[in-house]
Design a protein around this motif. Structure first.
Motif, PDB file in Angstrom:
ATOM      1  N   ASP A  52      68.870  33.449  52.144  1.00 42.41           N
ATOM      2  CA  ASP A  52      67.629  33.664  51.522  1.00 42.41           C
ATOM      3  C   ASP A  52      67.123  35.032  51.471  1.00 42.41           C
ATOM      4  O   ASP A  52      66.092  35.491  51.972  1.00 42.41           O
ATOM      5  CB  ASP A  52      66.458  32.730  52.088  1.00 42.41           C
ATOM      6  N   ASP A  53      67.779  35.792  50.597  1.00 42.00           N
ATOM      7  CA  ASP A  53      67.677  37.321  50.474  1.00 42.00           C
ATOM      8  C   ASP A  53      66.318  37.684  49.738  1.00 42.00           C
ATOM      9  O   ASP A  53      66.220  37.088  48.642  1.00 42.00           O
ATOM     10  CB  ASP A  53      68.872  37.971  49.854  1.00 42.00           C
ATOM     11  N   ALA A  54      65.900  38.888  50.080  1.00 40.19           N
ATOM     12  CA  ALA A  54      64.986  39.418  49.085  1.00 40.19           C
ATOM     13  C   ALA A  54      65.687  40.570  48.286  1.00 40.19           C
ATOM     14  O   ALA A  54      67.113  40.884  48.592  1.00 40.19           O
ATOM     15  CB  ALA A  54      63.867  40.273  49.786  1.00 40.19           C
ATOM     16  N   HIS A  55      65.161  41.118  47.502  1.00 37.07           N
ATOM     17  CA  HIS A  55      65.481  42.189  46.613  1.00 37.07           C
ATOM     18  C   HIS A  55      66.642  43.398  47.680  1.00 37.07           C
ATOM     19  O   HIS A  55      67.540  43.663  47.333  1.00 37.07           O
ATOM     20  CB  HIS A  55      64.874  43.019  45.651  1.00 37.07           C
ATOM     21  N   ASP A  56      65.891  43.757  48.762  1.00 35.25           N
ATOM     22  CA  ASP A  56      66.429  44.830  49.758  1.00 35.25           C
ATOM     23  C   ASP A  56      66.429  44.278  50.888  1.00 35.25           C
ATOM     24  O   ASP A  56      67.056  45.029  51.920  1.00 35.25           O
ATOM     25  CB  ASP A  56      65.432  45.893  49.684  1.00 35.25           C
ATOM     26  N   VAL A 128      63.334  27.153  59.674  1.00 36.63           N
ATOM     27  CA  VAL A 128      63.335  28.529  59.962  1.00 36.63           C
ATOM     28  C   VAL A 128      63.377  29.404  58.832  1.00 36.63           C
ATOM     29  O   VAL A 128      64.712  29.299  58.153  1.00 36.63           O
ATOM     30  CB  VAL A 128      64.218  28.538  61.216  1.00 36.63           C
ATOM     31  N   TRP A 129      62.795  30.038  58.664  1.00 36.15           N
ATOM     32  CA  TRP A 129      62.857  31.312  57.730  1.00 36.15           C
ATOM     33  C   TRP A 129      62.938  32.651  58.601  1.00 36.15           C
ATOM     34  O   TRP A 129      62.083  33.101  59.620  1.00 36.15           O
ATOM     35  CB  TRP A 129      61.738  31.656  56.788  1.00 36.15           C
ATOM     36  N   MET A 130      64.015  33.574  58.233  1.00 37.16           N
ATOM     37  CA  MET A 130      63.948  34.692  58.989  1.00 37.16           C
ATOM     38  C   MET A 130      64.676  35.770  58.124  1.00 37.16           C
ATOM     39  O   MET A 130      65.509  35.677  57.222  1.00 37.16           O
ATOM     40  CB  MET A 130      64.688  34.689  60.293  1.00 37.16           C
ATOM     41  N   THR A 131      64.377  37.078  58.440  1.00 44.64           N
ATOM     42  CA  THR A 131      64.879  38.329  57.640  1.00 44.64           C
ATOM     43  C   THR A 131      65.808  39.154  58.791  1.00 44.64           C
ATOM     44  O   THR A 131      65.433  39.182  59.950  1.00 44.64           O
ATOM     45  CB  THR A 131      63.897  39.310  57.389  1.00 44.64           C
ATOM     46  N   ARG A 132      66.859  39.554  58.310  1.00 49.64           N
ATOM     47  CA  ARG A 132      67.871  40.458  59.062  1.00 49.64           C
ATOM     48  C   ARG A 132      67.131  41.556  59.585  1.00 49.64           C
ATOM     49  O   ARG A 132      66.698  42.432  58.474  1.00 49.64           O
ATOM     50  CB  ARG A 132      69.102  40.455  58.326  1.00 49.64           C
ATOM     51  N   GLU A 133      67.175  41.990  60.698  1.00 46.54           N
ATOM     52  CA  GLU A 133      66.432  43.332  61.059  1.00 46.54           C
ATOM     53  C   GLU A 133      66.960  44.512  60.423  1.00 46.54           C
ATOM     54  O   GLU A 133      68.351  44.575  60.249  1.00 46.54           O
ATOM     55  CB  GLU A 133      66.617  43.633  62.719  1.00 46.54           C
ATOM     56  N   THR A 134      66.260  45.639  60.044  1.00 48.06           N
ATOM     57  CA  THR A 134      66.623  46.694  59.330  1.00 48.06           C
ATOM     58  C   THR A 134      67.249  47.505  60.347  1.00 48.06           C
ATOM     59  O   THR A 134      66.786  47.908  61.411  1.00 48.06           O
ATOM     60  CB  THR A 134      65.691  47.496  58.513  1.00 48.06           C
ATOM     61  N   GLU A 135      68.528  48.012  59.895  1.00 50.53           N
ATOM     62  CA  GLU A 135      69.178  49.194  60.799  1.00 50.53           C
ATOM     63  C   GLU A 135      68.402  50.521  60.526  1.00 50.53           C
ATOM     64  O   GLU A 135      67.952  50.759  59.593  1.00 50.53           O
ATOM     65  CB  GLU A 135      70.419  49.196  60.613  1.00 50.53           C
ATOM     66  N   VAL A 136      68.255  51.002  61.594  1.00 50.78           N
ATOM     67  CA  VAL A 136      67.541  52.347  61.792  1.00 50.78           C
ATOM     68  C   VAL A 136      68.346  53.450  61.884  1.00 50.78           C
ATOM     69  O   VAL A 136      69.529  53.520  62.385  1.00 50.78           O
ATOM     70  CB  VAL A 136      66.538  52.558  62.729  1.00 50.78           C
TER      71      VAL A 136
END
Length: 136
Positions: A52-56, A128-136
């Motif tokens: 369930d990706d977003a553009h980025d 459940v909806w979730m977004t992968r944490e962004t790598e810093v």
């Protein structure tokens, strides 16, 4: 895409097993039920996921199935346990390792008679909806 199956199962287990109100109603929360386990209890069943990706950002939408098991005659005990499970999970914060913006919502449940006439069962499904944490 990295799977969230195990981190999500761990998050649900941690949330349910740490709740004192639910703990007062059941003998435990399980993935695999120990031999001879006393009733009533909750099991974590299947979890499925789809991208369930977003553009980025990478995202996931998962479906988690939980089961309430009881030997009480009738559905009263199972229904009370389900209500306690739902109070812990439905639209409540959930921390899943490696993911952010996690939200969980109850989508449906069903009371069932087991082939063993002494057992009552409620099958509850959560989205459940979730977004992968962004790598810093």
């Amino acid at each position: 895409m990295t799977s969230a199956l195990w981190p999500l199962q761990q998050a649900i287990y941690s949330k349910l097993s740490a709740d004192p109100a639910l703990g007062a109603l059941v003998t435990g929360v399980f993935d695999e039920v120990p031999e001879g386990q006393a009733y009533p209890y909750v099991t974590i069943g299947s979890i499925s996921e789809v991208p369930d990706d977003a553009h980025d950002r990478q995202g996931l939408e998962a479906a988690a199935v939980l089961h309430v098991w009881s030997q009480y005659r009738g559905y009263r005990e199972a229904a009370e346990i389900f209500a306690a499970v739902d109070a812990v999970l439905d639209r409540k914060p959930l921390t899943v390792d490696g993911y952010e913006d996690v939200s969980i919502a109850h989508t449906q449940h069903q009371s069932l008679r087991d082939p063993d006439p002494e057992i009552r069962h409620i099958n509850a499904q959560y989205r459940v909806w979730m977004t992968r944490e962004t790598e810093v």
